[in-house]
Write a protein that holds these residues in place. Structure first.
Motif, PDB file in Angstrom:
ATOM      1  N   LEU A  27       0.864  -1.173   0.000  1.00 36.77           N
ATOM      2  CA  LEU A  27       0.000   0.000   0.000  1.00 36.77           C
ATOM      3  C   LEU A  27       0.896   1.216   0.000  1.00 36.77           C
ATOM      4  CD1 LEU A  27      -2.865   1.099   0.237  1.00 36.77           C
ATOM      5  CD2 LEU A  27      -2.583   1.097   2.707  1.00 36.77           C
ATOM      6  N   ALA A  28       0.903   1.960  -1.082  1.00 34.34           N
ATOM      7  CA  ALA A  28       1.764   3.127  -1.175  1.00 34.34           C
ATOM      8  C   ALA A  28       0.946   4.291  -1.682  1.00 34.34           C
ATOM      9  CB  ALA A  28       2.938   2.858  -2.124  1.00 34.34           C
ATOM     10  N   MET A  32      -3.402   0.367  -3.540  1.00 34.12           N
ATOM     11  CA  MET A  32      -3.015  -1.011  -3.300  1.00 34.12           C
ATOM     12  C   MET A  32      -2.247  -1.529  -4.497  1.00 34.12           C
ATOM     13  SD  MET A  32      -3.137  -3.322  -0.969  1.00 34.12           S
ATOM     14  CE  MET A  32      -4.509  -2.848   0.070  1.00 34.12           C
ATOM     15  N   LEU A  33      -1.023  -1.971  -4.265  1.00 36.37           N
ATOM     16  CA  LEU A  33      -0.141  -2.414  -5.343  1.00 36.37           C
ATOM     17  C   LEU A  33       0.401  -3.791  -5.022  1.00 36.37           C
ATOM     18  CD1 LEU A  33       1.902   0.885  -5.640  1.00 36.37           C
ATOM     19  CD2 LEU A  33       0.149   0.116  -7.214  1.00 36.37           C
ATOM     20  N   ALA A  34       0.473  -4.664  -6.025  1.00 42.66           N
ATOM     21  CA  ALA A  34       0.981  -6.015  -5.786  1.00 42.66           C
ATOM     22  C   ALA A  34       2.485  -6.013  -5.696  1.00 42.66           C
ATOM     23  CB  ALA A  34       0.547  -6.944  -6.923  1.00 42.66           C
ATOM     24  N   VAL A  35       3.028  -6.547  -4.604  1.00 41.07           N
ATOM     25  CA  VAL A  35       4.464  -6.764  -4.513  1.00 41.07           C
ATOM     26  C   VAL A  35       4.858  -7.927  -5.394  1.00 41.07           C
ATOM     27  CG1 VAL A  35       6.283  -7.605  -2.999  1.00 41.07           C
ATOM     28  CG2 VAL A  35       4.829  -5.773  -2.246  1.00 41.07           C
ATOM     29  N   GLY A  36       4.052  -8.948  -5.473  1.00 43.04           N
ATOM     30  CA  GLY A  36       4.386 -10.072  -6.325  1.00 43.04           C
ATOM     31  C   GLY A  36       3.397 -11.196  -6.145  1.00 43.04           C
ATOM     32  N   GLN A  37       3.437 -12.159  -7.045  1.00 44.53           N
ATOM     33  CA  GLN A  37       2.578 -13.309  -6.954  1.00 44.53           C
ATOM     34  C   GLN A  37       3.390 -14.556  -7.268  1.00 44.53           C
ATOM     35  OE1 GLN A  37      -1.017 -10.945  -9.048  1.00 44.53           O
ATOM     36  NE2 GLN A  37      -1.342 -13.112  -8.776  1.00 44.53           N
ATOM     37  N   TYR A 307       3.162  -2.818   3.373  1.00 39.97           N
ATOM     38  CA  TYR A 307       3.330  -3.974   2.483  1.00 39.97           C
ATOM     39  C   TYR A 307       3.111  -5.253   3.277  1.00 39.97           C
ATOM     40  CZ  TYR A 307       7.905  -4.354   4.732  1.00 39.97           C
ATOM     41  OH  TYR A 307       8.905  -4.477   5.665  1.00 39.97           O
ATOM     42  N   THR A 308       2.761  -6.303   2.565  1.00 41.01           N
ATOM     43  CA  THR A 308       2.636  -7.627   3.151  1.00 41.01           C
ATOM     44  C   THR A 308       3.619  -8.541   2.437  1.00 41.01           C
ATOM     45  OG1 THR A 308       0.293  -7.260   3.589  1.00 41.01           O
ATOM     46  CG2 THR A 308       1.082  -9.538   3.683  1.00 41.01           C
TER      47      THR A 308
END
Length: 328
Positions: A27-28, A32-37, A307-308
């Protein structure tokens, strides 16, 4: 966290998890933005970490798209003042460093497009995205970010066998994210801050996120950091590293979090006789690797975005599946 290889039941469970599309998010600036999958086919459409701050990094957009397959056409397109996407088709042999202007997306067509013999120079520019490209046999750096460049996203590239650095960031550049790159067959991988005597320009800058990169048999500088605080080294996979993983110098502050170190004798270290750097570590996963060096962790500044992170034990499978070209 230090661990030996997990038991068979745990390995099976993690393989099942790796096969699923397990999203983790950042979260920036309210987005909400994906760090990765772990699903390698689902690449981010926008940058994460520091490149998502300071107004974000959008590149050249899609209104103007130029496809190039010669060195002359590439050089002209990269240096153009027009905001545009430059698509590289095939491997192009270039000489020296090609200048990349502001407001550019440079994108490889397919998994085997890119440049050989030279590299890209980003100097005093803003809003640049470099994705899905092969960089090999550069006569200097493969990618050089310098002179106060801001909002740069370097993502899903394959980099190898350059003369100097593969991705060097220096001279007051800021708000950079380096993600999902595969680095191999190289010595000095990534430098952050070029000189011990450049503090006047670098202090308060060089904020960079390194996430989901695969350092594959490379030797050193993954990254080597001067002055920057904080630098976020998150969820990267280090395999068979020759000299060391992450190094901090000149009072830099580096947070090394939930990475996977395999066959790395020195996961983290400081460099220099004076003005050593500072390192904070959290929950890294280690296989046949040494103990992380920690120094003054309280002096490492807080990461300024929510971030998670991915669990460190899952990072190897995720990064091997998703890093490099052909995954967009």
């Amino acid at each position: 966290m230090s661990a030996t290889a997990p038991p068979a039941r745990s390995r099976r469970r993690r393989r099942v998890m790796a096969a699923a599309a397990i999203s983790v998010s950042v979260l920036a600036a309210g987005t909400m933005l994906a760090v990765g999958q772990l699903d390698a086919s689902a690449a981010e459409s926008s940058p994460v970490g520091f490149a998502a701050l300071n107004g974000g990094t959008k590149g050249g957009g899609s209104s103007t798209v130029v496809t190039v397959n010669t060195a002359a056409a590439l050089k002209t397109a990269l240096a153009s003042s027009t905001a545009q996407t430059v698509k590289i088709s095939g491997m192009i042999t270039i000489s020296g460093m090609y200048t990349v202007a502001s407001n550019k997306t440079v994108l490889g067509s397919g998994a085997s497009s890119g440049v050989t013999g030279g590299g890209f120079n980003l100097s005093g520019v803003k809003n640049v995205i470099i994705r899905n490209l092969v960089f090999t046999n550069a006569s200097d750096d493969a990618i050089n970010v310098q002179s106060g460049s801001t909002n740069v996203w370097i993502d899903h590239n394959d980099l190898s066998n350059g003369f100097d650095g593969l991705i060097d960031i220096k001279r007051g550049s800021d708000f950079v994210t380096v993600s999902w790159n595969h680095l191999h067959d190289h010595d000095k991988s990534m430098l952050l801050g070029h000189s011990d005597d450049n503090g006047a320009q670098d202090l308060g800058h060089l904020r960079t996120t390194y996430v989901h990169n695969w350092f594959d048999g490379t030797n050193q500088r993954h990254p080597r950091v001067r002055f920057a605080n904080p630098v976020h080294v998150l969820n990267n996979y280090y395999s068979n590293i020759g000299s060391y993983g992450v190094a901090s110098a000149m009072n830099a502050g580096v947070f090394v979090e939930r990475n996977y170190f395999e066959n790395v004798a020195k996961p983290t270290m400081t460099i220099g006789d004076t003005n050593l750097g500072n390192i904070k570590v959290l929950n890294n996963y280690k296989v046949n690797s040494g103990t992380e060096l920690v120094r003054n962790p309280a002096s490492v500044a807080a990461i300024p975005y929510a971030y998670t992170p991915e669990a460190a034990a899952n990072v190897k499978a995720a990064v091997k599946a998703g890093a490099g070209t052909g995954k967009l």
